[in-house]
Motif scaffolding. Structure first.
Motif, PDB file in Angstrom:
ATOM      1  N   LEU A  89      11.931   0.482  -5.122  1.00  0.00           N
ATOM      2  CA  LEU A  89      11.084  -0.620  -4.676  1.00  0.00           C
ATOM      3  C   LEU A  89      11.967  -1.847  -4.461  1.00  0.00           C
ATOM      4  O   LEU A  89      12.648  -2.307  -5.384  1.00  0.00           O
ATOM      5  CB  LEU A  89       9.992  -0.908  -5.716  1.00  0.00           C
ATOM      6  N   ASN A  98       8.614  -6.536  -3.400  1.00  0.00           N
ATOM      7  CA  ASN A  98       7.675  -5.644  -2.720  1.00  0.00           C
ATOM      8  C   ASN A  98       6.686  -5.000  -3.681  1.00  0.00           C
ATOM      9  O   ASN A  98       6.901  -4.950  -4.889  1.00  0.00           O
ATOM     10  CB  ASN A  98       8.423  -4.553  -1.952  1.00  0.00           C
ATOM     11  N   ASP A  99       5.617  -4.464  -3.087  1.00  0.00           N
ATOM     12  CA  ASP A  99       4.578  -3.735  -3.810  1.00  0.00           C
ATOM     13  C   ASP A  99       4.508  -2.325  -3.257  1.00  0.00           C
ATOM     14  O   ASP A  99       4.901  -2.078  -2.114  1.00  0.00           O
ATOM     15  CB  ASP A  99       3.210  -4.391  -3.603  1.00  0.00           C
ATOM     16  N   GLU A 127       1.902   1.411  -3.396  1.00  0.00           N
ATOM     17  CA  GLU A 127       0.768   2.188  -3.861  1.00  0.00           C
ATOM     18  C   GLU A 127       1.280   3.613  -4.036  1.00  0.00           C
ATOM     19  O   GLU A 127       1.805   4.208  -3.092  1.00  0.00           O
ATOM     20  CB  GLU A 127      -0.352   2.131  -2.825  1.00  0.00           C
ATOM     21  N   TRP A 133       8.627  -4.895 -13.833  1.00  0.00           N
ATOM     22  CA  TRP A 133       7.622  -4.545 -12.839  1.00  0.00           C
ATOM     23  C   TRP A 133       6.215  -4.704 -13.406  1.00  0.00           C
ATOM     24  O   TRP A 133       5.987  -4.559 -14.600  1.00  0.00           O
ATOM     25  CB  TRP A 133       7.779  -3.095 -12.406  1.00  0.00           C
ATOM     26  N   LYS A 134       5.292  -4.930 -12.507  1.00  0.00           N
ATOM     27  CA  LYS A 134       3.871  -4.836 -12.841  1.00  0.00           C
ATOM     28  C   LYS A 134       3.466  -3.421 -12.425  1.00  0.00           C
ATOM     29  O   LYS A 134       3.795  -2.973 -11.320  1.00  0.00           O
ATOM     30  CB  LYS A 134       3.072  -5.880 -12.068  1.00  0.00           C
ATOM     31  N   LEU A 182      -0.521   1.224  -8.806  1.00  0.00           N
ATOM     32  CA  LEU A 182       0.054   0.106  -8.081  1.00  0.00           C
ATOM     33  C   LEU A 182       1.281  -0.405  -8.830  1.00  0.00           C
ATOM     34  O   LEU A 182       1.237  -0.599 -10.044  1.00  0.00           O
ATOM     35  CB  LEU A 182      -0.979  -1.010  -7.947  1.00  0.00           C
ATOM     36  N   ALA A 183       2.349  -0.615  -8.086  1.00  0.00           N
ATOM     37  CA  ALA A 183       3.583  -1.135  -8.668  1.00  0.00           C
ATOM     38  C   ALA A 183       4.023  -2.354  -7.876  1.00  0.00           C
ATOM     39  O   ALA A 183       3.851  -2.417  -6.653  1.00  0.00           O
ATOM     40  CB  ALA A 183       4.681  -0.081  -8.649  1.00  0.00           C
ATOM     41  N   SER A 184       4.595  -3.308  -8.587  1.00  0.00           N
ATOM     42  CA  SER A 184       5.086  -4.524  -7.963  1.00  0.00           C
ATOM     43  C   SER A 184       6.423  -4.881  -8.602  1.00  0.00           C
ATOM     44  O   SER A 184       6.545  -4.902  -9.821  1.00  0.00           O
ATOM     45  CB  SER A 184       4.079  -5.659  -8.190  1.00  0.00           C
ATOM     46  N   ASN A 185       7.415  -5.159  -7.755  1.00  0.00           N
ATOM     47  CA  ASN A 185       8.745  -5.569  -8.221  1.00  0.00           C
ATOM     48  C   ASN A 185       8.890  -7.066  -7.956  1.00  0.00           C
ATOM     49  O   ASN A 185       9.255  -7.473  -6.865  1.00  0.00           O
ATOM     50  CB  ASN A 185       9.833  -4.782  -7.485  1.00  0.00           C
ATOM     51  N   PRO A 186       8.607  -7.902  -8.978  1.00  0.00           N
ATOM     52  CA  PRO A 186       8.649  -9.346  -8.774  1.00  0.00           C
ATOM     53  C   PRO A 186      10.059  -9.942  -8.825  1.00  0.00           C
ATOM     54  O   PRO A 186      10.219 -11.148  -8.650  1.00  0.00           O
ATOM     55  CB  PRO A 186       7.809  -9.882  -9.940  1.00  0.00           C
TER      56      PRO A 186
END
Length: 189
Positions: A139, A143-144, A146, A78-79, A100-104
């Motif tokens: 997540l 998806n991203d 907040e 994740w970011k 902020l989290a992002s699951n690429p």
């Protein structure tokens, strides 16, 4: 001539009891350490329960700088970052900071953030009203999210603490996800 030496079976029994006692003590150490850290704020651990909103007056004569650092544990792609790197807060003032989290990945995942504070003494004065770290964070793939953290600093914070760093490490909890987290993932599909 008689042998006056100790009975070997008694020595073996004592040694086995000693080893068993040491083994049991080793298992008891982790929960005892966690309780100690929670009570004293040692090791920068923060309370994982929501605090009530402060009824204190805001101390506008002082400002405390709160820095935010994020990282992901090995194996979680994740970011994860704070929306802002630091805030200046008056003790007693309620603030919200978003992370902020992002699951690429192509897989749905569940993560859990573990906080720590440096210097450790500051953890006794940070009160989180709301925090994404209280629960697992599901997540869906691609998806991203907040994730807010609402907090205030106790006006009783010592004058010598003018800056502290709140660090979050994000861990992959997918294999140990709670039923609630899994249900949230399913509802987003």
């Amino acid at each position: 001539m008689s042998n006056q030496g100790p009975d070997n079976s008694k020595i073996v029994k004592r040694l086995l009891l000693t080893v068993a006692g040491m083994f049991a003590f080793g298992f008891a150490l982790v929960p005892l350490y966690n309780v100690f850290c929670e009570v004293t704020g040692f090791n920068g651990r923060t309370n994982n329960e929501p605090a009530a909103v402060s009824q204190h007056e805001v101390d506008k004569s002082r400002t405390v700088r709160v820095q935010f650092i994020t990282r992901t544990a090995q194996g979680i792609p994740w970011k994860f970052e704070p929306e802002i790197k630091e805030v200046r807060v008056h003790p007693g003032e309620v603030r919200v900071v978003n992370f902020l989290a992002s699951n690429p990945t192509r897989d749905d995942m569940v993560a859990q953030a573990i906080p720590s504070i440096a210097p450790a003494e500051a953890s006794l004065y940070l009160n989180k009203v709301e925090c994404f770290c209280f629960n697992q964070q599901p997540l869906a793939a691609g998806n991203d999210a907040e994730m807010p953290m609402q907090f205030y600093i106790d006006p009783e914070i010592p004058d010598h603490i003018t800056t502290f760093t709140l660090s979050y490490t994000l861990y992959d909890m997918t294999a140990n996800a709670t039923p609630e987290s899994l249900a949230l993932l399913e509802s987003t599909e």
